[in-house]
Design a protein around this motif. Structure first.
Motif, PDB file in Angstrom:
ATOM      1  N   VAL A   1      49.373  71.867  -0.356  1.00  0.00           N
ATOM      2  CA  VAL A   1      48.207  72.752  -0.466  1.00  0.00           C
ATOM      3  C   VAL A   1      47.095  72.293   0.464  1.00  0.00           C
ATOM      4  O   VAL A   1      46.502  73.096   1.199  1.00  0.00           O
ATOM      5  N   PHE A   2      46.804  70.982   0.463  1.00  0.00           N
ATOM      6  CA  PHE A   2      45.742  70.459   1.326  1.00  0.00           C
ATOM      7  C   PHE A   2      46.086  70.656   2.799  1.00  0.00           C
ATOM      8  O   PHE A   2      45.226  71.047   3.605  1.00  0.00           O
ATOM      9  N   GLN A   3      47.343  70.382   3.167  1.00  0.00           N
ATOM     10  CA  GLN A   3      47.747  70.505   4.563  1.00  0.00           C
ATOM     11  C   GLN A   3      47.785  71.964   5.014  1.00  0.00           C
ATOM     12  O   GLN A   3      47.441  72.282   6.159  1.00  0.00           O
ATOM     13  N   MET A   4      48.187  72.865   4.104  1.00  0.00           N
ATOM     14  CA  MET A   4      48.168  74.296   4.424  1.00  0.00           C
ATOM     15  C   MET A   4      46.742  74.758   4.708  1.00  0.00           C
ATOM     16  O   MET A   4      46.488  75.505   5.667  1.00  0.00           O
ATOM     17  N   PHE A   5      45.794  74.314   3.872  1.00  0.00           N
ATOM     18  CA  PHE A   5      44.394  74.694   4.085  1.00  0.00           C
ATOM     19  C   PHE A   5      43.886  74.138   5.401  1.00  0.00           C
ATOM     20  O   PHE A   5      43.181  74.837   6.148  1.00  0.00           O
ATOM     21  N   ARG A   6      44.246  72.887   5.725  1.00  0.00           N
ATOM     22  CA  ARG A   6      43.779  72.283   6.974  1.00  0.00           C
ATOM     23  C   ARG A   6      44.297  73.056   8.175  1.00  0.00           C
ATOM     24  O   ARG A   6      43.558  73.351   9.119  1.00  0.00           O
ATOM     25  N   ILE A   7      45.584  73.412   8.150  1.00  0.00           N
ATOM     26  CA  ILE A   7      46.178  74.132   9.274  1.00  0.00           C
ATOM     27  C   ILE A   7      45.544  75.513   9.442  1.00  0.00           C
ATOM     28  O   ILE A   7      45.204  75.936  10.543  1.00  0.00           O
ATOM     29  N   LEU A   8      45.358  76.219   8.318  1.00  0.00           N
ATOM     30  CA  LEU A   8      44.742  77.545   8.384  1.00  0.00           C
ATOM     31  C   LEU A   8      43.291  77.452   8.851  1.00  0.00           C
ATOM     32  O   LEU A   8      42.824  78.297   9.627  1.00  0.00           O
ATOM     33  N   PHE A   9      42.578  76.429   8.389  1.00  0.00           N
ATOM     34  CA  PHE A   9      41.185  76.238   8.802  1.00  0.00           C
ATOM     35  C   PHE A   9      41.102  75.973  10.301  1.00  0.00           C
ATOM     36  O   PHE A   9      40.263  76.545  11.002  1.00  0.00           O
ATOM     37  N   VAL A  10      41.987  75.102  10.801  1.00  0.00           N
ATOM     38  CA  VAL A  10      42.007  74.804  12.236  1.00  0.00           C
ATOM     39  C   VAL A  10      42.402  76.039  13.025  1.00  0.00           C
ATOM     40  O   VAL A  10      41.792  76.370  14.051  1.00  0.00           O
ATOM     41  N   PHE A  11      43.429  76.743  12.532  1.00  0.00           N
ATOM     42  CA  PHE A  11      43.962  77.900  13.243  1.00  0.00           C
ATOM     43  C   PHE A  11      42.945  79.038  13.320  1.00  0.00           C
ATOM     44  O   PHE A  11      42.793  79.678  14.359  1.00  0.00           O
ATOM     45  N   ILE A  12      42.231  79.284  12.211  1.00  0.00           N
ATOM     46  CA  ILE A  12      41.321  80.433  12.147  1.00  0.00           C
ATOM     47  C   ILE A  12      39.910  80.079  12.617  1.00  0.00           C
ATOM     48  O   ILE A  12      39.298  80.830  13.394  1.00  0.00           O
ATOM     49  N   VAL A  13      39.392  78.941  12.168  1.00  0.00           N
ATOM     50  CA  VAL A  13      37.991  78.603  12.421  1.00  0.00           C
ATOM     51  C   VAL A  13      37.827  77.688  13.633  1.00  0.00           C
ATOM     52  O   VAL A  13      37.087  78.008  14.573  1.00  0.00           O
ATOM     53  N   VAL A  14      38.517  76.548  13.618  1.00  0.00           N
ATOM     54  CA  VAL A  14      38.279  75.525  14.638  1.00  0.00           C
ATOM     55  C   VAL A  14      38.691  75.999  16.030  1.00  0.00           C
ATOM     56  O   VAL A  14      37.936  75.823  17.003  1.00  0.00           O
ATOM     57  N   LEU A  15      39.870  76.604  16.149  1.00  0.00           N
ATOM     58  CA  LEU A  15      40.302  77.071  17.467  1.00  0.00           C
ATOM     59  C   LEU A  15      39.403  78.183  17.992  1.00  0.00           C
ATOM     60  O   LEU A  15      39.169  78.286  19.207  1.00  0.00           O
ATOM     61  N   THR A  16      38.877  79.013  17.087  1.00  0.00           N
ATOM     62  CA  THR A  16      37.928  80.051  17.506  1.00  0.00           C
ATOM     63  C   THR A  16      36.652  79.422  18.055  1.00  0.00           C
ATOM     64  O   THR A  16      36.141  79.833  19.110  1.00  0.00           O
ATOM     65  N   LEU A  17      36.123  78.415  17.323  1.00  0.00           N
ATOM     66  CA  LEU A  17      34.920  77.718  17.792  1.00  0.00           C
ATOM     67  C   LEU A  17      35.182  76.976  19.096  1.00  0.00           C
ATOM     68  O   LEU A  17      34.318  76.918  19.977  1.00  0.00           O
ATOM     69  N   LEU A  18      36.390  76.409  19.232  1.00  0.00           N
ATOM     70  CA  LEU A  18      36.735  75.695  20.458  1.00  0.00           C
ATOM     71  C   LEU A  18      36.797  76.653  21.643  1.00  0.00           C
ATOM     72  O   LEU A  18      36.342  76.327  22.745  1.00  0.00           O
ATOM     73  N   LYS A  19      37.329  77.852  21.420  1.00  0.00           N
ATOM     74  CA  LYS A  19      37.392  78.842  22.486  1.00  0.00           C
ATOM     75  C   LYS A  19      35.983  79.261  22.918  1.00  0.00           C
ATOM     76  O   LYS A  19      35.692  79.394  24.109  1.00  0.00           O
ATOM     77  N   VAL A  20      35.094  79.457  21.922  1.00  0.00           N
ATOM     78  CA  VAL A  20      33.706  79.803  22.228  1.00  0.00           C
ATOM     79  C   VAL A  20      33.034  78.670  23.004  1.00  0.00           C
ATOM     80  O   VAL A  20      32.293  78.904  23.960  1.00  0.00           O
ATOM     81  N   SER A  21      33.299  77.427  22.588  1.00  0.00           N
ATOM     82  CA  SER A  21      32.718  76.270  23.281  1.00  0.00           C
ATOM     83  C   SER A  21      33.206  76.193  24.723  1.00  0.00           C
ATOM     84  O   SER A  21      32.423  75.877  25.639  1.00  0.00           O
ATOM     85  N   CYS A  22      34.496  76.471  24.934  1.00  0.00           N
ATOM     86  CA  CYS A  22      35.039  76.439  26.296  1.00  0.00           C
ATOM     87  C   CYS A  22      34.386  77.510  27.172  1.00  0.00           C
ATOM     88  O   CYS A  22      34.096  77.268  28.355  1.00  0.00           O
ATOM     89  N   ARG A  23      34.134  78.689  26.594  1.00  0.00           N
ATOM     90  CA  ARG A  23      33.455  79.750  27.342  1.00  0.00           C
ATOM     91  C   ARG A  23      32.031  79.318  27.720  1.00  0.00           C
ATOM     92  O   ARG A  23      31.569  79.550  28.838  1.00  0.00           O
TER      93      ARG A  23
END
Length: 262
Positions: A231-253
């Motif tokens: 459960v914890f690892q599923m939440f971490r992966i979904l959080f990274v996939f949905i939130v963190v990678l989106t923020l990283l893409k914005v930061s790269c722009r």
């Protein structure tokens, strides 16, 4: 809260890589994101100005460090008297049906683009069976050992010989950041133990920045609570996939626009 802590810690490590390793900010941020290896590498391939070889090396070393380091440190917490599941004709047939159902679930998950579909889809499939009170056969230790060997072989193949041409500073920084993340994982694991009263092994595997499949297999091998870790690892992966990678893409722009203006 734990997820936000490790993201902030990863950002600090990224700025350290920029200063000490002389890496670009985009490459450094991508190197320290505590996400899945395949997703991060795919992201790096899509973005311009990111050194894919360095990113791949950093994440491979991180996974190897976690997969090797955590069992070695937690070996004292392993359950030594775990009973071997007895195989009979009926249990073998039930196990084969479970494997076939998991394969079908993985293929369906891949088609509908579930993150880490090869592992997450079978997990959701088994959870669904349990919700309908369907008895799940116990997986023998032999099968678990085989799964761990295949995971280890897969991770080993990711470490390509050309990565050793990156330079001594980058090689050392990759190992150093992996060790820092491992130590931070133990701090978070101790915090989770104090807050939720989980066992130390369950808490550390729940907060480790490794793969969902690897952490769940390790949890089964050392007697930790697999359901909590999953459960914890599923939440971490979904959080990274949905939130963190989106923020990283914005930061790269933002970084690209800033570099263009200067």
């Amino acid at each position: 809260m734990l997820m936000i802590m490790i993201i902030l810690f990863s950002v600090l490590l990224a700025f350290g890589l920029v200063r000490v390793g002389e890496l670009s900010l985009k490459t450094a941020l991508t190197c320290t994101v505590p996400g899945g290896l395949s997703q991060i590498v795919a992201f790096a391939e899509e973005e311009e100005g990111i050194d894919i070889a360095i990113v791949t090396y950093f994440h491979v070393v991180r996974v190897i460090t976690i997969v090797i380091g955590i069992p070695l440190i937690l070996h004292a917490h392993a359950v030594a008297d775990k009973k071997e599941a007895m195989l009979s004709f009926s249990s073998m047939m039930a196990l084969l049906l479970l494997i076939l159902g998991s394969i079908v679930a993985a293929r369906i998950g891949k088609k509908i683009k579930i993150p880490v579909s090869s592992f997450l889809s079978p997990v959701l499939f088994v959870i669904g069976l349990q919700l309908f009170s369907i008895k799940i056969p116990e997986v023998p230790n032999l099968f678990l050992n085989m799964a761990q060997l295949m995971i280890g072989a897969y991770i080993g193949q990711l470490l390509k010989p050309n990565m050793l041409k990156l330079g001594k500073r980058v090689l050392l920084l990759g190992v150093g950041t992996a060790i820092f993340l491992l130590l931070f994982t133990f701090v978070q694991g101790w915090m989770l133990t104090q807050m939720m009263k989980y066992s130390l092994s369950t808490s550390i595997l729940s907060t480790a920045a490794g793969g969902l499949d690897q952490m769940s297999l390790l949890a089964s091998a050392i007697g930790a609570d697999v359901s909590i870790v999953t459960v914890f690892q599923m939440f971490r992966i979904l959080f990274v996939f949905i939130v963190v990678l989106t923020l990283l893409k914005v930061s790269c722009r933002y970084i690209d626009e800033r570099n263009t203006n200067t």
